[in-house]
Design an enzyme around this catalytic site. Structure first.
Site, PDB file in Angstrom:
ATOM      1  N   ASN A 168     -31.866 -20.073  96.927  1.00 38.93           N
ATOM      2  CA  ASN A 168     -31.851 -19.950  98.389  1.00 38.93           C
ATOM      3  C   ASN A 168     -32.625 -18.746  98.915  1.00 38.93           C
ATOM      4  O   ASN A 168     -33.065 -18.738 100.047  1.00 38.93           O
ATOM      5  CB  ASN A 168     -30.408 -19.909  98.906  1.00 38.93           C
ATOM      6  CG  ASN A 168     -29.613 -18.764  98.304  1.00 38.93           C
ATOM      7  OD1 ASN A 168     -29.806 -18.388  97.148  1.00 38.93           O
ATOM      8  ND2 ASN A 168     -28.720 -18.197  99.074  1.00 38.93           N
ATOM      9  N   CYS A 345     -28.382  -2.062 102.838  1.00 39.08           N
ATOM     10  CA  CYS A 345     -27.792  -1.767 104.144  1.00 39.08           C
ATOM     11  C   CYS A 345     -27.505  -3.047 104.887  1.00 39.08           C
ATOM     12  O   CYS A 345     -26.476  -3.210 105.530  1.00 39.08           O
ATOM     13  CB  CYS A 345     -28.748  -0.934 104.980  1.00 39.08           C
ATOM     14  SG  CYS A 345     -28.512   0.800 104.678  1.00 39.08           S
TER      15      CYS A 345
END
Lengths: 407, 173
Positions: A168, A345
Site C-alpha cells: 500500500n 512525526c
C-alpha cells in the site's frame, strides 16, 4: 483542541485550487457513486435483508447481486465466497484470526512479510498471546518478498501465510502466484491470505488464477465509500467468525448488512473495471508526469519502490532529502495540496514507516518521504498545480534546514 | 512508553495552535550566523527532529543575537523560533534559571502532547549552548550544576533512543 483545529482550517481560506492526493488514507467519493447509493437509504431496499417483507427482500436481492458482481470482478466461483465487512482492517482480522482459530488448523506458525499493512502486522502480533509464533519474511530494496526465504520458512507447523498482493505504500506488485505455489509445495495445508486492497481495480486480479485461499478487498481504495470491504474465502474453507451477534445473510460476519455501502462499493468496482485499461493508462500517464516533473525541478529525490510495470499505476512514493515529511504535508496543505508522509512525526511515533525501513531506506530518507496516489478523477491541471507548488514548498523548508547535517 | 503501546495510541489530528502555524510559515531569526560565539545542536536525524542554535554573546554574558536552523516538523520550527524570541537580550544566567520547556509550550499556545519533546529539545539545545559557552571560557559558574538539567537529559535520551531504534529496526528477525 477542537478550537485549534478550527483555526488550522481557517488558515486555508482563499485557496484557489485544491488537489487531494492522500488516496491511501481516504478518498473523495465521486457523485456518480453517491447518487447510486442514496435511494438505498430511504427509497428502496432499506429493510433488513433477512426479514419477510418487501424492503427486506429488496435488500436481500441487492446484496446478493452485489456479491455476485464483486465475486465476478475477482474471478471467484460463487457469490457465497464473498463476505462483506466494514473494511480491510476487519477483513484482515477475520482472515487471520478466523482461519488460525478454526478447528481444522493445528499449526502455530504464521508467516507474513516485513511490509504487511498495519492491520496484518498488529493482528499477527496479537496472536502471539495465543501461542502463535510470527515469522516476517524480508523484502529487497524495491519491496519484493524474498521467495527463497519464504519457501525456507514454511513448514508443517505453518498455519497461514499472509502477503499483500500490492504494497500500500510503495506500490510493489508481488509475485503472489509464485508465492502460493512455493507455500503449497512445502505444506499443502498452509492457508494463503492476501490483502489485495491495493491491487483491486489497478491490476488484473483473479483469485482462482492466483490460487489464494483468502483475499481482502476494500471499497475506499477504488473511490467507493469508506466503511465497507470484503473478504474472499475459497469455497469449503473452514473459517470461524470472529464477532458474535445476530447472523444475517452472511455466516462469517454478524450484524445487519449495510446495503447502501455495499451498493456504493459495487458501483465503485463497476466503474473501476469498466474501461479498466483506459483508467490504468490514464493514471500511469499522470503519475509519470508528476514523477518526472518533480525530478526535473528538485535535486536529491529518490523513488521508493519499483519503477517499471511491477509498480501499480496510481502509486508515487518519493523521499525528498533534507526535507521533513510532516512539515511538508502541512506546507503543502496550506497550498491546497493534500499528501501524506512516512515520517516519524507524521505517524506520531519515533519510528518512520516500517515499509521504507524494510526496503533499506535510511531514517533521514524515510522522514522525507511523501506518498501520493493518483485516481482517474485527477486532471492534467491538478498535476501541473502540484508541480508548480511542490518545488517552492520544498525549497522553503530546505532553506530552514540550512546547513544542519541530516544525513 | 513501550513502543507496542505507542503503536496503539489514537491518532488525533495534531491540533497545532494558530501561533505554531504562523511561525511555521514565517519563522523569526531563522538562518545560519557568521562567526557566532557559540553553537549547539540537539536531536537526531533518525528522529527527524534537529535544531541548531547560533548565538552571539556580549561581554556582559547577554545574548545579543540568536538564530536557528531546523530539520523537523512544524512544531520543531515554531518552538525554535519562539525560543529565539524569548531569550534574545536576556543574560545567560536568567535564561538558565527561567527557561523551561513548559514556558515554551505555553508561549506556543500549547503543544499537542506528542510534540512536547520539540519544546524540550529546543530548551535542551539552549542549555547545552550555555554550558558549552562557559566550558569554553573554562569558568563554569556555580548556578550551572554538574548534573544535566531535565531538558538536556531528555534531549540526550531522545538522541540515544533514535540510535537504538535505528539499530534495532535494521536487524532482520
Amino acid at each position: 483542541m477542537v478550537e485549534n483545529v478550527k483555526e488550522l482550517i481557517k488558515a486555508h481560506e482563499g485557496l484557489k485550487h485544491e488537489v487531494y492526493l492522500d488516496n491511501e488514507n481516504s478518498t473523495i467519493v465521486p457523485n456518480e457513486i453517491l447518487e447510486t447509493m442514496l435511494p438505498y437509504y430511504n427509497k428502496r431496499a432499506y429493510g433488513n435483508p433477512t426479514l419477510t417483507h418487501k424492503p427486506g427482500w429488496e435488500a436481500f436481492e441487492t446484496i446478493m447481486k452485489s456479491a455476485q458482481k464483486i465475486s465476478d470482478f475477482i474471478g471467484a466461483k460463487i457469490l457465497e465466497e464473498i463476505t462483506f465487512t466494514p473494511g480491510a482492517t476487519e477483513a484482515n482480522n477475520l482472515a487471520i484470526i478466523g482461519s488460525t482459530f478454526s478447528k481444522r488448523n493445528n499449526g502455530k506458525k504464521i508467516v507474513i512479510s516485513e511490509i504487511e499493512p498495519i492491520s496484518v502486522l498488529h493482528v499477527s502480533e496479537m496472536l502471539k498471546k495465543f501461542g502463535f509464533s510470527i515469522i516476517k519474511i524480508p523484502v529487497d530494496g524495491k519491496g519484493f518478498v524474498n521467495l527463497e526465504k519464504l519457501s525456507e520458512m514454511v513448514d508443517k507447523e505453518t498455519a497461514l501465510v499472509s502477503i499483500a498482493t500490492v504494497n500500500n505504500e510503495i506500490g510493489t506488485i508481488q509475485p503472489i502466484k509464485e508465492a502460493v505455489k512455493r507455500v503449497k509445495e512445502k505444506n499443502p495445508n498452509t492457508l494463503f491470505h492476501t490483502d489485495a486492497s491495493d491491487a483491486f481495480g489497478r491490476i488484473p486480479l483473479n483469485v482462482i488464477d492466483l490460487q489464494v485461499d483468502m483475499a481482502t478487498i476494500n471499497s475506499y481504495k477504488i473511490l467507493g465509500p469508506r466503511g465497507i470491504g470484503a473478504l474472499y474465502c475459497r469455497e469449503g474453507l473452514e473459517v470461524e467468525k470472529i464477532l458474535e451477534g445476530q447472523i444475517g445473510t452472511q455466516k462469517l460476519w454478524p450484524g445487519i448488512e449495510n446495503t447502501p455501502l455495499i451498493v456504493g462499493f459495487t458501483k465503485a468496482s463497476e466503474l473501476a473495471f469498466q474501461d479498466f485499461q483506459l483508467n490504468v493508462d490514464y493514471m500511469t500517464r499522470l503519475r509519470d508526469k508528476l514523477l518526472n516533473g518533480i525530478l526535473d525541478e528538485l535535486s536529491d529525490v529518490k523513488l521508493n519502490g519499483p519503477k517499471n510495470e511491477k509498480r501499480t499505476p496510481d502509486n508515487l512514493n518519493i523521499s525528498i532529502l533534507r526535507c521533513e515529511g510532516e512539515a511538508l504535508t502541512i506546507e503543502m496543505s496550506l497550498r491546497g495540496i493534500y499528501i501524506s508522509s512516512g515520517s516519524a512525526c507524521s505517524r506520531r511515533l519515533l519510528q518512520p514507516s516500517h515499509v521504507l525501513v524494510a526496503i533499506g531506506r535510511k531514517y533521514s530518507e524515510a522522514h522525507g518521504s511523501i506518498l501520493m496516489k493518483i485516481t482517474r478523477e485527477h486532471t492534467e491541471e491538478d498535476i501541473s498545480y502540484v508541480l508548480k507548488e511542490l518545488p517552492v514548498a520544498v525549497k522553503r523548508l530546505r532553506g530552514i534546514v540550512g546547513s544542519t547535517r541530516v544525513e | 512508553m513501550d513502543l507496542q503501546e505507542l503503536n496503539k495510541m489514537s491518532r488525533i489530528p495534531l491540533p497545532y495552535s494558530q501561533k505554531v502555524i504562523d511561525l511555521f510559515r514565517n519563522p523569526k531569526n531563522q538562518g545560519k550566523m557568521e562567526n557566532p560565539t557559540v553553537t549547539s545542536v540537539a536531536g537526531n536525524p533518525a528522529c527527524g527532529d534537529m535544531i541548531t542554535f547560533y548565538m552571539k554573546i556580549k561581554d556582559q554574558k547577554i545574548i545579543e543575537k540568536i538564530t536557528f536552523e531546523s530539520y523537523g516538523c512544524a512544531a520543531n520550527i515554531a518552538t525554535a523560533s519562539i525560543v529565539t524570541e524569548m531569550i534574545k537580550g536576556m543574560s545567560l544566567e536568567n535564561i538558565w534559571k527561567e527557561l523551561t520547556w513548559k514556558k515554551v509550550a505555553e508561549e506556543a499556545g500549547g503543544l499537542p502532547s506528542v510534540k512536547s519533546h520539540c519544546g524540550i529539545l529546543a530548551v535542551g539545545a539552549v542549555k547545552r549552548a550555555i554550558r558549552k559557552f562557559y566550558q569554553n571560557e573554562s569558568s563554569v559558574p556555580s548556578w550551572i550544576p554538574q548534573d544535566l538539567t531535565y531538558e538536556e537529559k531528555q534531549a540526550m535520551e531522545e538522541e540515544e533512543l533514535a540510535e537504538k531504534l535505528a539499530k534495532k529496526l535494521n536487524v532482520p528477525e
